[in-house]
Write a protein that holds these residues in place. Structure first.
Motif, PDB file in Angstrom:
ATOM      1  N   ARG A 247      40.780 -73.150  21.255  1.00  0.00           N
ATOM      2  CA  ARG A 247      41.727 -72.110  20.865  1.00  0.00           C
ATOM      3  C   ARG A 247      42.560 -72.547  19.664  1.00  0.00           C
ATOM      4  O   ARG A 247      43.070 -73.665  19.631  1.00  0.00           O
ATOM      5  CB  ARG A 247      42.688 -71.791  22.019  1.00  0.00           C
ATOM      6  CG  ARG A 247      42.027 -71.205  23.244  1.00  0.00           C
ATOM      7  CD  ARG A 247      43.075 -70.732  24.246  1.00  0.00           C
ATOM      8  NE  ARG A 247      44.034 -71.784  24.575  1.00  0.00           N
ATOM      9  CZ  ARG A 247      45.344 -71.676  24.423  1.00  0.00           C
ATOM     10  NH1 ARG A 247      45.872 -70.587  23.889  1.00  0.00           N
ATOM     11  NH2 ARG A 247      46.148 -72.670  24.791  1.00  0.00           N
ATOM     12  N   PRO A 248      42.746 -71.669  18.686  1.00  0.00           N
ATOM     13  CA  PRO A 248      43.656 -71.968  17.578  1.00  0.00           C
ATOM     14  C   PRO A 248      45.092 -71.624  17.981  1.00  0.00           C
ATOM     15  O   PRO A 248      45.360 -70.510  18.429  1.00  0.00           O
ATOM     16  CB  PRO A 248      43.160 -71.050  16.465  1.00  0.00           C
ATOM     17  CG  PRO A 248      42.542 -69.887  17.181  1.00  0.00           C
ATOM     18  CD  PRO A 248      42.010 -70.409  18.475  1.00  0.00           C
ATOM     19  N   VAL A 249      46.011 -72.572  17.822  1.00  0.00           N
ATOM     20  CA  VAL A 249      47.412 -72.353  18.203  1.00  0.00           C
ATOM     21  C   VAL A 249      48.328 -72.958  17.137  1.00  0.00           C
ATOM     22  O   VAL A 249      48.147 -74.118  16.752  1.00  0.00           O
ATOM     23  CB  VAL A 249      47.730 -72.988  19.578  1.00  0.00           C
ATOM     24  CG1 VAL A 249      49.194 -72.767  19.933  1.00  0.00           C
ATOM     25  CG2 VAL A 249      46.830 -72.411  20.668  1.00  0.00           C
ATOM     26  N   HIS A 250      49.308 -72.192  16.680  1.00  0.00           N
ATOM     27  CA  HIS A 250      50.276 -72.705  15.708  1.00  0.00           C
ATOM     28  C   HIS A 250      51.144 -73.773  16.363  1.00  0.00           C
ATOM     29  O   HIS A 250      51.504 -73.681  17.544  1.00  0.00           O
ATOM     30  CB  HIS A 250      51.148 -71.553  15.208  1.00  0.00           C
ATOM     31  CG  HIS A 250      51.967 -71.894  14.012  1.00  0.00           C
ATOM     32  ND1 HIS A 250      53.119 -72.654  14.092  1.00  0.00           N
ATOM     33  CD2 HIS A 250      51.812 -71.592  12.683  1.00  0.00           C
ATOM     34  CE1 HIS A 250      53.640 -72.800  12.889  1.00  0.00           C
ATOM     35  NE2 HIS A 250      52.860 -72.162  12.009  1.00  0.00           N
ATOM     36  N   ILE A 251      51.506 -74.793  15.610  1.00  0.00           N
ATOM     37  CA  ILE A 251      52.287 -75.902  16.149  1.00  0.00           C
ATOM     38  C   ILE A 251      53.620 -75.436  16.746  1.00  0.00           C
ATOM     39  O   ILE A 251      54.107 -76.014  17.722  1.00  0.00           O
ATOM     40  CB  ILE A 251      52.516 -76.983  15.075  1.00  0.00           C
ATOM     41  CG1 ILE A 251      53.058 -78.276  15.721  1.00  0.00           C
ATOM     42  CG2 ILE A 251      53.415 -76.472  13.961  1.00  0.00           C
ATOM     43  CD1 ILE A 251      53.082 -79.460  14.766  1.00  0.00           C
ATOM     44  N   ALA A 252      54.200 -74.367  16.204  1.00  0.00           N
ATOM     45  CA  ALA A 252      55.465 -73.854  16.742  1.00  0.00           C
ATOM     46  C   ALA A 252      55.322 -73.422  18.189  1.00  0.00           C
ATOM     47  O   ALA A 252      56.239 -73.610  19.007  1.00  0.00           O
ATOM     48  CB  ALA A 252      55.965 -72.682  15.893  1.00  0.00           C
ATOM     49  N   GLU A 253      54.180 -72.850  18.519  1.00  0.00           N
ATOM     50  CA  GLU A 253      53.962 -72.365  19.884  1.00  0.00           C
ATOM     51  C   GLU A 253      53.795 -73.520  20.858  1.00  0.00           C
ATOM     52  O   GLU A 253      54.204 -73.429  22.017  1.00  0.00           O
ATOM     53  CB  GLU A 253      52.755 -71.431  19.898  1.00  0.00           C
ATOM     54  CG  GLU A 253      52.990 -70.174  19.063  1.00  0.00           C
ATOM     55  CD  GLU A 253      51.759 -69.314  18.915  1.00  0.00           C
ATOM     56  OE1 GLU A 253      51.026 -69.144  19.918  1.00  0.00           O
ATOM     57  OE2 GLU A 253      51.514 -68.815  17.797  1.00  0.00           O
ATOM     58  N   ILE A 254      53.216 -74.612  20.388  1.00  0.00           N
ATOM     59  CA  ILE A 254      53.104 -75.803  21.229  1.00  0.00           C
ATOM     60  C   ILE A 254      54.487 -76.411  21.463  1.00  0.00           C
ATOM     61  O   ILE A 254      54.852 -76.765  22.588  1.00  0.00           O
ATOM     62  CB  ILE A 254      52.160 -76.832  20.582  1.00  0.00           C
ATOM     63  CG1 ILE A 254      50.720 -76.289  20.576  1.00  0.00           C
ATOM     64  CG2 ILE A 254      52.240 -78.183  21.291  1.00  0.00           C
ATOM     65  CD1 ILE A 254      49.735 -77.190  19.849  1.00  0.00           C
ATOM     66  N   LEU A 255      55.268 -76.504  20.404  1.00  0.00           N
ATOM     67  CA  LEU A 255      56.581 -77.156  20.494  1.00  0.00           C
ATOM     68  C   LEU A 255      57.591 -76.301  21.243  1.00  0.00           C
ATOM     69  O   LEU A 255      58.588 -76.834  21.761  1.00  0.00           O
ATOM     70  CB  LEU A 255      57.108 -77.465  19.097  1.00  0.00           C
ATOM     71  CG  LEU A 255      56.266 -78.421  18.244  1.00  0.00           C
ATOM     72  CD1 LEU A 255      56.896 -78.578  16.858  1.00  0.00           C
ATOM     73  CD2 LEU A 255      56.123 -79.779  18.922  1.00  0.00           C
ATOM     74  N   ALA A 256      57.367 -75.008  21.331  1.00  0.00           N
ATOM     75  CA  ALA A 256      58.332 -74.112  21.989  1.00  0.00           C
ATOM     76  C   ALA A 256      58.197 -74.127  23.508  1.00  0.00           C
ATOM     77  O   ALA A 256      59.140 -73.782  24.212  1.00  0.00           O
ATOM     78  CB  ALA A 256      58.172 -72.687  21.477  1.00  0.00           C
ATOM     79  N   GLY A 257      57.052 -74.522  24.016  1.00  0.00           N
ATOM     80  CA  GLY A 257      56.831 -74.497  25.452  1.00  0.00           C
ATOM     81  C   GLY A 257      57.512 -75.657  26.173  1.00  0.00           C
ATOM     82  O   GLY A 257      57.610 -76.759  25.650  1.00  0.00           O
ATOM     83  N   THR A 258      57.967 -75.396  27.395  1.00  0.00           N
ATOM     84  CA  THR A 258      58.546 -76.434  28.243  1.00  0.00           C
ATOM     85  C   THR A 258      57.918 -76.326  29.632  1.00  0.00           C
ATOM     86  O   THR A 258      57.219 -75.348  29.939  1.00  0.00           O
ATOM     87  CB  THR A 258      60.068 -76.275  28.383  1.00  0.00           C
ATOM     88  OG1 THR A 258      60.365 -75.018  29.012  1.00  0.00           O
ATOM     89  CG2 THR A 258      60.741 -76.322  27.013  1.00  0.00           C
ATOM     90  N   GLU A 259      58.181 -77.295  30.487  1.00  0.00           N
ATOM     91  CA  GLU A 259      57.653 -77.223  31.852  1.00  0.00           C
ATOM     92  C   GLU A 259      58.231 -76.021  32.586  1.00  0.00           C
ATOM     93  O   GLU A 259      57.539 -75.391  33.394  1.00  0.00           O
ATOM     94  CB  GLU A 259      57.995 -78.509  32.605  1.00  0.00           C
ATOM     95  CG  GLU A 259      57.206 -79.716  32.140  1.00  0.00           C
ATOM     96  CD  GLU A 259      57.412 -80.931  33.019  1.00  0.00           C
ATOM     97  OE1 GLU A 259      56.769 -81.007  34.076  1.00  0.00           O
ATOM     98  OE2 GLU A 259      58.209 -81.797  32.640  1.00  0.00           O
ATOM     99  N   GLU A 260      59.477 -75.683  32.315  1.00  0.00           N
ATOM    100  CA  GLU A 260      60.121 -74.553  32.977  1.00  0.00           C
ATOM    101  C   GLU A 260      59.657 -73.226  32.390  1.00  0.00           C
ATOM    102  O   GLU A 260      59.610 -72.217  33.107  1.00  0.00           O
ATOM    103  CB  GLU A 260      61.646 -74.663  32.833  1.00  0.00           C
ATOM    104  CG  GLU A 260      62.278 -75.851  33.521  1.00  0.00           C
ATOM    105  CD  GLU A 260      62.060 -77.161  32.785  1.00  0.00           C
ATOM    106  OE1 GLU A 260      61.770 -77.124  31.565  1.00  0.00           O
ATOM    107  OE2 GLU A 260      62.138 -78.223  33.425  1.00  0.00           O
ATOM    108  N   ALA A 261      59.325 -73.232  31.115  1.00  0.00           N
ATOM    109  CA  ALA A 261      58.921 -71.989  30.437  1.00  0.00           C
ATOM    110  C   ALA A 261      57.747 -72.262  29.511  1.00  0.00           C
ATOM    111  O   ALA A 261      57.900 -72.273  28.275  1.00  0.00           O
ATOM    112  CB  ALA A 261      60.103 -71.392  29.673  1.00  0.00           C
ATOM    113  N   PRO A 262      56.565 -72.508  30.078  1.00  0.00           N
ATOM    114  CA  PRO A 262      55.399 -72.772  29.220  1.00  0.00           C
ATOM    115  C   PRO A 262      55.002 -71.526  28.446  1.00  0.00           C
ATOM    116  O   PRO A 262      55.158 -70.403  28.919  1.00  0.00           O
ATOM    117  CB  PRO A 262      54.310 -73.153  30.236  1.00  0.00           C
ATOM    118  CG  PRO A 262      54.722 -72.498  31.511  1.00  0.00           C
ATOM    119  CD  PRO A 262      56.225 -72.511  31.510  1.00  0.00           C
ATOM    120  N   LEU A 263      54.506 -71.736  27.219  1.00  0.00           N
ATOM    121  CA  LEU A 263      54.048 -70.621  26.392  1.00  0.00           C
ATOM    122  C   LEU A 263      52.532 -70.535  26.417  1.00  0.00           C
ATOM    123  O   LEU A 263      51.857 -71.530  26.637  1.00  0.00           O
ATOM    124  CB  LEU A 263      54.557 -70.796  24.962  1.00  0.00           C
ATOM    125  CG  LEU A 263      56.068 -70.649  24.752  1.00  0.00           C
ATOM    126  CD1 LEU A 263      56.400 -70.759  23.293  1.00  0.00           C
ATOM    127  CD2 LEU A 263      56.577 -69.319  25.285  1.00  0.00           C
TER     128      LEU A 263
END
Length: 238
Positions: free
Chosen positions: A222-238
């Protein structure tokens, strides 16, 4: 510190999730993010195809829209490079403030906020493609990799030929479709060889090209922008 988001055309029209991820990430780090409605295209397509006079009003519009902000954060290496490298050639006087304050997202996180561990969680295998503008014009270096390496649960795997162009290049892909497709196929093959679940970059324009090529090959990556990876957390995964 007054910070604004420049969403860019491709993100606005095709990948709004990336813009939302940037805001989520920055607000988690304590940054209040502004979004001036007057922003529009940075003028890169016009400038890169030789229509410099048509790009000039867009450069001045950018400068006016973001006037008064200390920093403008851009989730796109190519658009950030357009502002920083080409605006001085278009109208140095009118765009000086905007040029000095514009940062690609990973630059802003590492150089301005001074963080590499942003508290992110992404339990997947990831490979990183350094885009041409980010690598050669902005000199992002290892900033994106340092941010990815600090993400909890993420396993970063090396990409063969990582610094080779994916073949998109904006209007290059339109003017030279056969060459562009061949370069994209090479990039996709190297990505598949990593067995990574995700390929990420700092530019959705390149991800669009890479992702389309991977999809046509039937790849599961899957192609994913780095911002989307960095925005996710264990409490609120993206």
């Amino acid at each position: 510190m007054r910070v604004a988001l420049f969403i860019t055309c491709i993100n606005d029209a095709l990948y709004p999730r990336t813009g939302r991820a940037v805001v989520t990430l920055l607000e988690r780090l304590g940054v209040e993010v502004g979004f001036p409605a007057a922003q529009s295209c940075c003028g890169q397509p016009q400038f890169n195809t030789g229509y410099h006079s048509e790009a000039a009003p867009l450069a001045r519009r950018y400068a006016d829209a973001f006037h008064g902000y200390d920093h403008v954060v851009v989730p796109s290496g190519s658009c950030a490079a357009m502002v920083r490298d080409n605006y001085p050639r278009i109208d140095e006087e009118a765009t000086r403030e905007a040029v000095a304050g514009t940062y690609e997202l990973t630059e802003f996180l590492v150089d301005v906020l001074g963080v590499t561990d942003v508290g992110a969680y992404y339990p997947h295998t990831v490979t990183y493609h350094p885009t041409c503008h980010g690598l050669r014009m902005l000199g992002l270096g290892d900033r994106p990799r340092r941010l990815l390496q600090a993400v909890k649960g993420l396993r970063l795997v090396e990409l063969e030929g990582a610094e080779e162009c994916c073949g998109f290049g904006g209007t290059f892909a339109v003017k030279n479709p056969d060459v562009s497709a061949a370069m994209g196929a090479d990039k996709a093959r190297h990505i598949e060889e990593t067995d990574a679940e995700t390929v990420c970059t700092v530019d959705n324009s390149c991800l669009m090209h890479i992702g389309g090529t991977l999809s046509r090959r039937g790849s599961a990556t899957r192609p994913v922008h780095i911002a989307e990876i960095l925005a996710g957390t264990e409490e609120a995964p993206l």
